[in-house]
Design a protein around this motif. Structure first.
Motif, PDB file in Angstrom:
ATOM      1  N   GLY A  70       0.812  -1.214   0.000  1.00  0.00           N
ATOM      2  CA  GLY A  70       0.000   0.000   0.000  1.00  0.00           C
ATOM      3  C   GLY A  70       0.844   1.262   0.000  1.00  0.00           C
ATOM      4  O   GLY A  70       0.561   2.211  -0.736  1.00  0.00           O
ATOM      5  N   VAL A  71       1.895   1.281   0.815  1.00  0.00           N
ATOM      6  CA  VAL A  71       2.758   2.457   0.889  1.00  0.00           C
ATOM      7  C   VAL A  71       3.509   2.658  -0.420  1.00  0.00           C
ATOM      8  O   VAL A  71       3.667   3.789  -0.896  1.00  0.00           O
ATOM      9  CB  VAL A  71       3.755   2.334   2.063  1.00  0.00           C
ATOM     10  CG1 VAL A  71       4.711   3.522   2.081  1.00  0.00           C
ATOM     11  CG2 VAL A  71       3.011   2.256   3.393  1.00  0.00           C
ATOM     12  N   THR A  76       4.358   8.222   0.422  1.00  0.00           N
ATOM     13  CA  THR A  76       4.265   8.725   1.801  1.00  0.00           C
ATOM     14  C   THR A  76       3.505  10.036   1.881  1.00  0.00           C
ATOM     15  O   THR A  76       2.991  10.391   2.929  1.00  0.00           O
ATOM     16  CB  THR A  76       5.665   8.912   2.391  1.00  0.00           C
ATOM     17  OG1 THR A  76       6.410   9.812   1.550  1.00  0.00           O
ATOM     18  CG2 THR A  76       6.411   7.586   2.456  1.00  0.00           C
ATOM     19  N   VAL A  77       3.400  10.775   0.773  1.00  0.00           N
ATOM     20  CA  VAL A  77       2.713  12.065   0.809  1.00  0.00           C
ATOM     21  C   VAL A  77       1.240  11.890   1.150  1.00  0.00           C
ATOM     22  O   VAL A  77       0.646  12.695   1.858  1.00  0.00           O
ATOM     23  CB  VAL A  77       2.865  12.794  -0.543  1.00  0.00           C
ATOM     24  CG1 VAL A  77       2.049  14.076  -0.558  1.00  0.00           C
ATOM     25  CG2 VAL A  77       4.331  13.107  -0.803  1.00  0.00           C
ATOM     26  N   THR A  78       0.631  10.818   0.654  1.00  0.00           N
ATOM     27  CA  THR A  78      -0.797  10.603   0.877  1.00  0.00           C
ATOM     28  C   THR A  78      -1.105  10.161   2.296  1.00  0.00           C
ATOM     29  O   THR A  78      -2.267  10.050   2.664  1.00  0.00           O
ATOM     30  CB  THR A  78      -1.342   9.542  -0.094  1.00  0.00           C
ATOM     31  OG1 THR A  78      -0.668   8.297   0.161  1.00  0.00           O
ATOM     32  CG2 THR A  78      -1.102   9.954  -1.526  1.00  0.00           C
ATOM     33  N   PHE A  94      -4.645  -1.269  -4.013  1.00  0.00           N
ATOM     34  CA  PHE A  94      -5.841  -0.448  -3.815  1.00  0.00           C
ATOM     35  C   PHE A  94      -6.947  -0.812  -4.802  1.00  0.00           C
ATOM     36  O   PHE A  94      -8.083  -0.368  -4.627  1.00  0.00           O
ATOM     37  CB  PHE A  94      -5.494   1.033  -3.958  1.00  0.00           C
ATOM     38  CG  PHE A  94      -4.727   1.578  -2.793  1.00  0.00           C
ATOM     39  CD1 PHE A  94      -5.383   2.080  -1.681  1.00  0.00           C
ATOM     40  CD2 PHE A  94      -3.349   1.565  -2.793  1.00  0.00           C
ATOM     41  CE1 PHE A  94      -4.676   2.569  -0.602  1.00  0.00           C
ATOM     42  CE2 PHE A  94      -2.625   2.059  -1.721  1.00  0.00           C
ATOM     43  CZ  PHE A  94      -3.289   2.557  -0.610  1.00  0.00           C
ATOM     44  N   ALA A  95      -6.638  -1.601  -5.819  1.00  0.00           N
ATOM     45  CA  ALA A  95      -7.677  -2.106  -6.710  1.00  0.00           C
ATOM     46  C   ALA A  95      -8.382  -3.316  -6.103  1.00  0.00           C
ATOM     47  O   ALA A  95      -9.450  -3.715  -6.566  1.00  0.00           O
ATOM     48  CB  ALA A  95      -7.077  -2.472  -8.068  1.00  0.00           C
ATOM     49  N   GLU A 180      11.230   4.036  -1.191  1.00  0.00           N
ATOM     50  CA  GLU A 180      10.604   5.027  -0.323  1.00  0.00           C
ATOM     51  C   GLU A 180       9.729   4.350   0.721  1.00  0.00           C
ATOM     52  O   GLU A 180       9.668   4.778   1.880  1.00  0.00           O
ATOM     53  CB  GLU A 180       9.777   5.988  -1.172  1.00  0.00           C
ATOM     54  CG  GLU A 180       9.103   7.099  -0.382  1.00  0.00           C
ATOM     55  CD  GLU A 180       8.273   8.004  -1.269  1.00  0.00           C
ATOM     56  OE1 GLU A 180       7.454   8.766  -0.731  1.00  0.00           O
ATOM     57  OE2 GLU A 180       8.442   7.940  -2.507  1.00  0.00           O
ATOM     58  N   ALA A 181       9.051   3.279   0.314  1.00  0.00           N
ATOM     59  CA  ALA A 181       8.183   2.569   1.242  1.00  0.00           C
ATOM     60  C   ALA A 181       8.990   1.929   2.369  1.00  0.00           C
ATOM     61  O   ALA A 181       8.622   2.037   3.549  1.00  0.00           O
ATOM     62  CB  ALA A 181       7.379   1.502   0.492  1.00  0.00           C
TER      63      ALA A 181
END
Length: 221
Positions: A70-71, A76-78, A94-95, A180-181
């Motif tokens: 998910g991340v 991370t902005v969301t 997310f689908a 990033e995650a």
């Protein structure tokens, strides 16, 4: 995934509802609230075993894998504690479900309760997390309805809230930010390490100097 956009002046009816307002308060404190719940299995006596450790660690690993997916998709902005969401993510995990991070969290914390051996707390933990996440999601859904309107409502209609299922239509392409995650999850990994150490110490204290781990090969239930 839509282009970045500013937050609207008008709030949706969902965001203005009482459950969403309560959820907004919980949303701002969602990072540390589960730690309060884990205080009970940490201090209460419980009967743990190698099998319960294996089940618990498996739940933690599966939950964290869902979180990472998910991340990586959302970025991370969301995940800021703000209603100023810049983009709607509908691809990747997310689908399959609208709230993969909360699904992952749920499995992770149930894993720690299982490790603790305080099994009578499991149904209570399920109820507490169900109430907390239901209210938080009411707030988040209200925010997304306010910002994205019909685009989010269509996504909401096609994608389940909690129980994942394969998407009916091919999801749109999107970017994944795995490095990033992992970087974002470093503090989460540290929390896991601290909690695992705490439950390990608890098992040693309750089981004696060698009772629990010395019986690893003989105790499977």
């Amino acid at each position: 995934m839509s282009n970045p956009r500013p937050a609207p002046d008008n709030l949706s009816a969902t965001e203005q509802s009482l459950p969403a307002k309560i959820g907004a308060v919980l949303f701002r404190h969602r990072g540390w609230l589960p730690l309060l719940f884990l205080g009970i299995p940490l201090v209460m006596p419980g009967s743990t075993s190698p099998f319960r450790w294996e089940v618990g660690l498996a739940l933690i690993a599966i939950g964290e894998a869902i979180r990472l997916a998910g991340v990586a998709a959302a970025g991370t902005v969301t995940r800021r504690r703000s209603r100023n969401v810049q983009r709607l993510v509908t691809y990747g995990i997310f689908a399959w479900a609208r709230n993969p991070l909360y699904i992952g969290n749920f499995l992770i914390w149930l894993g720690f309760v299982t490790i603790s051996g305080v099994l009578w707390f499991l149904p209570i933990a399920v109820l507490l997390f169900a109430v907390e996440y239901e209210l938080i999601v009411r707030y988040e859904e209200g925010v997304l309805e306010s910002i994205f309107g019909r685009e989010y409502l269509d996504y909401k209609q096609e994608t389940p809230r909690w129980i994942p299922r394969p998407p009916k239509f091919p999801p749109p392409p999107g970017e994944y930010h795995w490095a990033e995650a992992f970087k974002s999850e470093l503090s989460t990994f540290l929390q896991y390490a601290v909690l695992i150490a705490a439950f390990w110490i608890k098992s040693r204290v309750m089981g004696g100097s060698g009772g629990f781990w010395a019986s690893w090969s003989f105790k499977r239930l």
